[in-house]
Design a protein around this motif. Structure first.
Motif, short mmCIF file in Angstrom:
data_model
loop_
_atom_site.label_atom_id
_atom_site.label_comp_id
_atom_site.label_asym_id
_atom_site.label_seq_id
_atom_site.Cartn_x
_atom_site.Cartn_y
_atom_site.Cartn_z
N PRO A 319 7.14 8.37 -2.84
CA PRO A 319 7.29 6.91 -2.78
C PRO A 319 5.97 6.22 -3.12
O PRO A 319 4.90 6.64 -2.69
CB PRO A 319 7.70 6.66 -1.32
N ILE A 320 6.07 5.14 -3.90
CA ILE A 320 4.88 4.45 -4.40
C ILE A 320 4.95 2.96 -4.08
O ILE A 320 5.99 2.31 -4.25
CB ILE A 320 4.73 4.66 -5.92
N PHE A 321 3.83 2.41 -3.66
CA PHE A 321 3.61 0.98 -3.44
C PHE A 321 2.70 0.55 -4.58
O PHE A 321 1.56 1.03 -4.67
CB PHE A 321 2.94 0.83 -2.08
N THR A 322 3.16 -0.32 -5.47
CA THR A 322 2.40 -0.55 -6.70
C THR A 322 2.59 -1.97 -7.23
O THR A 322 3.57 -2.65 -6.88
CB THR A 322 2.82 0.47 -7.79
N GLY A 323 1.66 -2.41 -8.08
CA GLY A 323 1.79 -3.73 -8.67
C GLY A 323 0.58 -4.10 -9.49
O GLY A 323 -0.22 -3.24 -9.89
N VAL A 341 4.56 -0.41 -14.62
CA VAL A 341 5.35 -0.36 -13.39
C VAL A 341 6.83 -0.27 -13.74
O VAL A 341 7.57 0.59 -13.22
CB VAL A 341 5.07 -1.59 -12.51
N ARG A 342 7.27 -1.15 -14.63
CA ARG A 342 8.69 -1.16 -15.00
C ARG A 342 9.09 0.16 -15.67
O ARG A 342 10.19 0.69 -15.43
CB ARG A 342 8.97 -2.33 -15.94
N LYS A 343 8.21 0.67 -16.50
CA LYS A 343 8.53 1.90 -17.24
C LYS A 343 8.67 3.08 -16.30
O LYS A 343 9.60 3.89 -16.44
CB LYS A 343 7.43 2.16 -18.29
N LEU A 344 7.76 3.23 -15.33
CA LEU A 344 7.87 4.34 -14.39
C LEU A 344 9.15 4.24 -13.58
O LEU A 344 9.87 5.24 -13.40
CB LEU A 344 6.66 4.37 -13.46
N MET A 345 9.45 3.05 -13.09
CA MET A 345 10.67 2.88 -12.30
C MET A 345 11.90 3.24 -13.13
O MET A 345 12.84 3.87 -12.65
CB MET A 345 10.79 1.44 -11.79
N LYS A 346 11.90 2.83 -14.40
CA LYS A 346 13.02 3.12 -15.28
C LYS A 346 13.17 4.62 -15.51
O LYS A 346 14.30 5.15 -15.50
CB LYS A 346 12.82 2.39 -16.62
N GLU A 347 12.07 5.32 -15.72
CA GLU A 347 12.15 6.77 -15.96
C GLU A 347 12.64 7.50 -14.71
O GLU A 347 13.37 8.49 -14.81
CB GLU A 347 10.78 7.31 -16.40
N GLU A 348 12.25 7.02 -13.53
CA GLU A 348 12.77 7.62 -12.31
C GLU A 348 14.27 7.42 -12.21
O GLU A 348 15.03 8.34 -11.85
CB GLU A 348 12.06 7.02 -11.08
N GLN A 356 12.20 5.30 -2.92
CA GLN A 356 12.00 3.93 -2.44
C GLN A 356 10.59 3.46 -2.82
O GLN A 356 9.61 3.74 -2.13
CB GLN A 356 12.20 3.87 -0.93
N ASN A 357 10.50 2.74 -3.94
CA ASN A 357 9.23 2.19 -4.42
C ASN A 357 9.22 0.69 -4.19
O ASN A 357 10.25 0.01 -4.33
CB ASN A 357 9.06 2.47 -5.92
N TYR A 358 8.04 0.16 -3.90
CA TYR A 358 7.89 -1.27 -3.64
C TYR A 358 6.86 -1.85 -4.60
O TYR A 358 5.74 -1.32 -4.70
CB TYR A 358 7.48 -1.50 -2.19
N CYS A 359 7.24 -2.91 -5.30
CA CYS A 359 6.40 -3.46 -6.37
C CYS A 359 6.03 -4.91 -6.07
O CYS A 359 6.83 -5.66 -5.52
CB CYS A 359 7.14 -3.38 -7.70
N TYR A 360 4.81 -5.28 -6.46
CA TYR A 360 4.32 -6.63 -6.19
C TYR A 360 3.68 -7.24 -7.43
O TYR A 360 3.30 -6.55 -8.38
CB TYR A 360 3.29 -6.61 -5.05
N LYS A 361 3.55 -8.55 -7.37
CA LYS A 361 2.79 -9.33 -8.36
C LYS A 361 1.80 -10.20 -7.58
O LYS A 361 2.21 -10.97 -6.70
CB LYS A 361 3.72 -10.21 -9.19
N PHE A 362 0.52 -10.06 -7.90
CA PHE A 362 -0.51 -10.84 -7.22
C PHE A 362 -0.86 -12.05 -8.08
O PHE A 362 -1.38 -11.91 -9.18
CB PHE A 362 -1.75 -9.99 -6.97
#
Length: 463
Positions: A319-323, A341-348, A356-362
């Motif tokens: 599981p990855i917390f990323t952004g 970020v989008r590409k890794l999630m798509k490949e998974e 369960q990965n959680y993504c953010y935008k700062f």
């Protein structure tokens, strides 16, 4: 409070942090000093010591250029972090730091193992933003680790390969792994739970984290990962870092040694640190260094982009917390980290993985006379909740967002889910795992809110 701890190698004494409920242990050795015949070599286990080791001060930073005394206006990074031009620099740098809120060694608190960034060229654990106290206040044992950078951490050479055929490359990444293994073997004495370690990093530190996700040995020592501003995917742009095999990196090492007037590994090891620093500068300094001494494709610590490795079925991520921050790494109108970020999630998802990965935008407005935007790395002040150490005129709203960001991060470190309560016991706004169909990012501005952020039309071509 837990001030004196017996590790497997010897006893260490820490000091109270600003909050006396937290103890800080600084400069704990996890490997032998990589000097003399160990220069350029893989890290070797630290030796035991007698008596009580006073761990009161940060270690010397890995060898790199000293901070600029008078940075020009455009040098935001020197103004932001590299503020001590007299900070000690040494090859003897393989030490880690621990902040613990534990009262005894039986508490089994979650552990956060942090790797600094800096393009694998610069950086260190004494940077002000990496103070682990605020995270430790939330019931977490925090560890920050030094590792060798630039030519000291990523030199290859045929003679090195002959000495260490099983681990001929990526000594800086090996340093990180040695620190991680030390933590796994010793952290329970500091009140930590060795079976609940989260590895984290930002920029090149995040890139390092991804290499450890790919590495079978490293995966023994952590459960989940934080990847801040590290997933870079640029299909139409040149690679940011060179792709070199061990053989190609060996030849580069031969060329650099000759540039230094050395015809052998032994001669290069006989040069002083200052002589090597000078030759590094004459070779081309930071700009050429980042094109020379970065992770080598050795099929151990660097098997390629995590995105490609996942796509090829060679790795199942944790599981990855990323952004990402809004204004970093934009090429041709496309945001490289957002796309990564989008590409890794798509490949998974293509592989049928339900991680369960959680993504953010700062996107927090950053104050200051330099009007810097939401630049690469500025979010570190927020994740560590160390804004008070920064020169920027942050206001109450910034502290509110930082507190909430740190709460989310700490919840993820504890159990792999950022949701739950904040430091004051109030429920946090709900953050759902990322799914491509919804493209849901937690967006941090002057508040926190989960938003669907669809990819741009150009991005869709590559997803």
């Amino acid at each position: 409070m837990l001030r004196i701890v017996k590790t497997k190698l010897g006893t260490v004494e820490g000091i109270p942090a600003a909050d006396p409920r937290i103890t800080a242990f600084k400069s704990i050795p996890f490997a032998k000093p990589p000097v003399g015949d160990l220069r350029f070599a893989p890290p070797q286990p630290a030796e035991p010591w007698e008596g009580v080791r006073e761990c009161y001060k940060f270690p010397a930073i890995p060898v790199q250029p000293s901070p600029n005394r008078n940075p020009p206006p455009e040098d935001v990074y020197s103004r932001e972090w590299s503020v001590d031009p007299d900070i000690p620099v040494s090859e003897d740098c393989l030490y880690l730091n621990i902040w613990t809120p534990a009262k005894n060694g039986n508490e089994k608190l979650p552990v956060y193992f942090w790797i600094f960034g800096g393009g694998w060229q610069v950086g260190h654990t004494a940077e002000m933003e990496f103070d682990g106290e605020r995270i430790a206040r939330r019931g977490i044992v925090v560890v920050t680790v030094n590792y060798r950078v630039n030519l000291f951490g990523f030199t290859c050479h045929p003679e090195l390969t002959a000495e260490y055929p099983d681990k001929p490359a990526n000594m800086g990444l090996q340093d990180q792994q040695a620190g991680l293994k030390w933590v796994y073997e010793n952290i329970e004495a500091f009140g930590g739970d060795k079976e609940n370690i989260t590895i984290g990093g930002q920029s090149a530190g995040a890139g390092s984290v991804m290499f450890h996700i790919e590495n079978e040995e490293s995966r023994k020592y952590f459960k989940r990962a934080v990847v801040d501003s590290g997933l870079i995917y640029t299909p139409n742009m040149p690679d940011m870092f060179p792709k070199r095999s061990v053989k190609e990196a060996e030849q580069l090492g031969v060329e650099f040694f000759k540039f230094c007037g050395c015809n052998s590994l032994a001669e290069a090891r006989n040069l002083t640190t200052d002589q090597l620093r000078q030759k590094w500068s004459e070779w081309g300094g930071y700009e050429k260094s980042i094109a020379c001494w970065t992770p080598v494709f050795d099929e151990q610590f660097n098997k390629g982009s995590l995105i490609d490795v996942v796509k090829e079925g060679k790795c199942t991520p944790c599981p990855i917390f990323t952004g990402y921050t809004t204004d970093e790494f934009i090429f041709g109108g496309m945001h490289a980290v957002e796309m990564g970020v989008r590409k890794l999630m798509k490949e998974e998802e293509n592989r049928g993985l339900n991680i369960q990965n959680y993504c953010y935008k700062f996107d927090v407005p950053i104050p200051g006379w330099d009007h810097p935007g939401k630049f690469h790395s500025v979010d570190l002040w927020f994740w560590f909740e160390t804004l008070a150490k920064c020169w920027r005129p942050f206001k109450g709203v910034h502290y509110d967002v930082a507190r909430q960001m740190c709460d989310y991060l700490c919840n993820f470190i504890k159990n792999g889910n950022p949701n739950g309560k904040d430091l004051c016991g109030e429920p946090l706004p709900e953050w759902t795992p990322f799914k491509t169909e919804k493209a849901n990012f937690m967006e941090f501005t002057t508040y926190s809110a989960l938003n669907e952020i669809p990819p741009s039309a150009e991005m869709k071509k590559y997803l």
